[in-house]
Design an enzyme around this catalytic site. Sequence first.
Site, PDB file in Angstrom:
ATOM      1  N   ARG A  80       0.862  -1.184   0.000  1.00 20.00           N
ATOM      2  CA  ARG A  80       0.000   0.000   0.000  1.00 20.00           C
ATOM      3  C   ARG A  80       0.900   1.236   0.000  1.00 20.00           C
ATOM      4  O   ARG A  80       1.685   1.429   0.933  1.00 20.00           O
ATOM      5  CB  ARG A  80      -0.895  -0.029   1.241  1.00 20.00           C
ATOM      6  N   HIS A 124      -2.547  10.927   0.794  1.00 19.52           N
ATOM      7  CA  HIS A 124      -1.935  10.745   2.108  1.00 19.52           C
ATOM      8  C   HIS A 124      -1.230  12.063   2.447  1.00 19.52           C
ATOM      9  O   HIS A 124      -0.014  12.111   2.606  1.00 19.52           O
ATOM     10  CB  HIS A 124      -0.991   9.539   2.111  1.00 19.52           C
ATOM     11  N   GLU A 169      -6.775   8.706   6.568  1.00 16.44           N
ATOM     12  CA  GLU A 169      -6.947   9.390   7.856  1.00 16.44           C
ATOM     13  C   GLU A 169      -7.410  10.840   7.713  1.00 16.44           C
ATOM     14  O   GLU A 169      -6.689  11.780   8.083  1.00 16.44           O
ATOM     15  CB  GLU A 169      -5.648   9.327   8.669  1.00 16.44           C
ATOM     16  N   ASN A 298      -6.926   2.123  10.307  1.00 14.99           N
ATOM     17  CA  ASN A 298      -5.590   2.270  10.885  1.00 14.99           C
ATOM     18  C   ASN A 298      -5.763   2.278  12.395  1.00 14.99           C
ATOM     19  O   ASN A 298      -6.479   3.114  12.938  1.00 14.99           O
ATOM     20  CB  ASN A 298      -4.930   3.584  10.442  1.00 14.99           C
ATOM     21  N   TYR A 300      -3.768   2.173  16.132  1.00 15.89           N
ATOM     22  CA  TYR A 300      -2.511   2.280  16.886  1.00 15.89           C
ATOM     23  C   TYR A 300      -2.697   2.168  18.399  1.00 15.89           C
ATOM     24  O   TYR A 300      -1.849   1.593  19.074  1.00 15.89           O
ATOM     25  CB  TYR A 300      -1.812   3.618  16.565  1.00 15.89           C
ATOM     26  N   GLU A 372      -3.164   0.028   8.432  1.00 12.32           N
ATOM     27  CA  GLU A 372      -1.940   0.408   9.144  1.00 12.32           C
ATOM     28  C   GLU A 372      -2.034  -0.093  10.571  1.00 12.32           C
ATOM     29  O   GLU A 372      -3.087   0.006  11.202  1.00 12.32           O
ATOM     30  CB  GLU A 372      -1.748   1.933   9.230  1.00 12.32           C
TER      31      GLU A 372
HETATM   32  O1  IFM Z   1       3.242   7.805   9.897  1.00 10.14           O
HETATM   33  C1  IFM Z   1       1.870   7.859  10.124  1.00 10.14           C
HETATM   34  C2  IFM Z   1       1.117   7.650   8.820  1.00 10.14           C
HETATM   35  O2  IFM Z   1       1.481   8.580   7.868  1.00 10.14           O
HETATM   36  C3  IFM Z   1      -0.363   7.780   9.075  1.00 10.14           C
HETATM   37  N1  IFM Z   1      -0.791   6.921  10.132  1.00 10.14           N
HETATM   38  C4  IFM Z   1      -0.050   6.969  11.366  1.00 10.14           C
HETATM   39  C5  IFM Z   1       1.425   6.793  11.090  1.00 10.14           C
HETATM   40  C6  IFM Z   1       2.218   6.845  12.404  1.00 10.14           C
HETATM   41  O3  IFM Z   1       2.040   8.071  13.031  1.00 10.14           O
END
Ligand code: IFM
Length: 467
Positions: A80, A124, A169, A298, A300, A372
Amino acid sequence: MSNIDPLTFPPGFLWGAATASYQIEGAAAEDGRTPSIWDTFSHTPGRTKGGDTGDEACDHYHRYREDVALMTDLGLGSYRFSIAWPRVQPGGRGSMNDKGLDFYQRLVDELLEQGITPWVTLYHWDLPQELEDAGGWPARDTAHRFAEYAALVHGALGDRVRHWTTLNEPWCSALLGYASGVHAPGRRHAPDALAAMHHLLLGHGEAVRAIRANDPQAQLGITLNLYAISPADPARDGDLEAARRIDGLANRIFLDPVLRGAYPQDVRADLAGISDFGFVHDGDLETIAAPLDLLGINYYSRHVVAAPDPGAPVEPYWRAPTSWPGSEDVRFLKRAGVPVTDMDWEVDAPGLTETLVRVARDYPAIPLYVTENGAAYVDVPGPDGQIDDVERAAYFDAHLRAALAALEQGAPLKGYFAWSLLDNFEWAWGYTKRFGLVAVDYTTQQRTMKTSGHRYREVIKRNGLAQ
Ligand code: IFM
């Protein structure tokens, strides 16, 4: 899930890694590329750590063959990556720049030759500077420009690329870019941030319609950065209310219009003092809710939130810009004993299960991909130059178990992309944060596979975890 072995993913599960143009490509002024908002922002003193810019980054523009070889070594099923808008359509209007487009043609061809499925993200975060000068995302016309650009890129690559993500995002583009201003273009005006959010989503919907009209078989989606959200104390009404508000502003304000065709009423009420949502025109929500083939998530970390501190003065958004307009008084807490990554983000793998299962329950019937997931840690090379990043490897392992748990609970998860293939330019943090499966020495541009990369290769090979 019809799995016999609980550590194995379903047959056909898509394994990938992700990157983004400005974070890795470099070649910022080559072959006709013009500045994006991130070039301007990173070249403005004080905006990024150490004044770092993406001018050279990982020099992927020249080293993409070497990088595709790394993907082959990892056994990736898909890669990706994002297209730099000002590389292929400098200035954001008019005809395509063939030289810039050629780069992506070569990259796609190389991927296909290696049997790796290209997965294109159209936006992006590198908005052409000229479009920002004309008003940026708070201006409605930017949505139309984006749809036009999306159709042009699809026209050039659509014969070989099946998977398309419109936006990556949009929360970050809108709220970090136009409310707190910690991301490009660095503006701080909450009402504009909400207009930016709407126009990003409108651009998404228009792009989906345009691509679908030319290519009914395309696999189309959007990628949202979703969070697990918890009240600090579930028995406290104020904390529950804080969780509702932050869930609204982080998750539902994007999920609802895209997948249900309406902004959530409670979130609109929370934001009533900032915007009357007059930027929503008749028919916009129908466009934004254009049917999708997949949703990219995504993930985290988790936000643990609490009621405002009654003793603390609340600064209104126009005096103390935050990324949470209307909820600037909500407290974000760190839980004692929960490990954090080098971004100071809590490691919370169960939050991934929770997020996937929640989306599957509240927005049913759309295939899900983790587009992600990953972690920044300080990497210290051993005497042999190798990087034994056991914490990152453990992060991936825990989150893959969480993904399996979500599958077990019925979430229609179809694939997983590690963030990131390479160490890269981490936006306002510059090169100080490393997320890669592969280390990059920014002086020599040498790439070194980390332990996490070796382990990911084993996961892909086995289509699951060892034990
Ligand atoms: O590096 C970023 C990415 O560009 C978008 N999602 C989160 C990642 C980590 O912060």
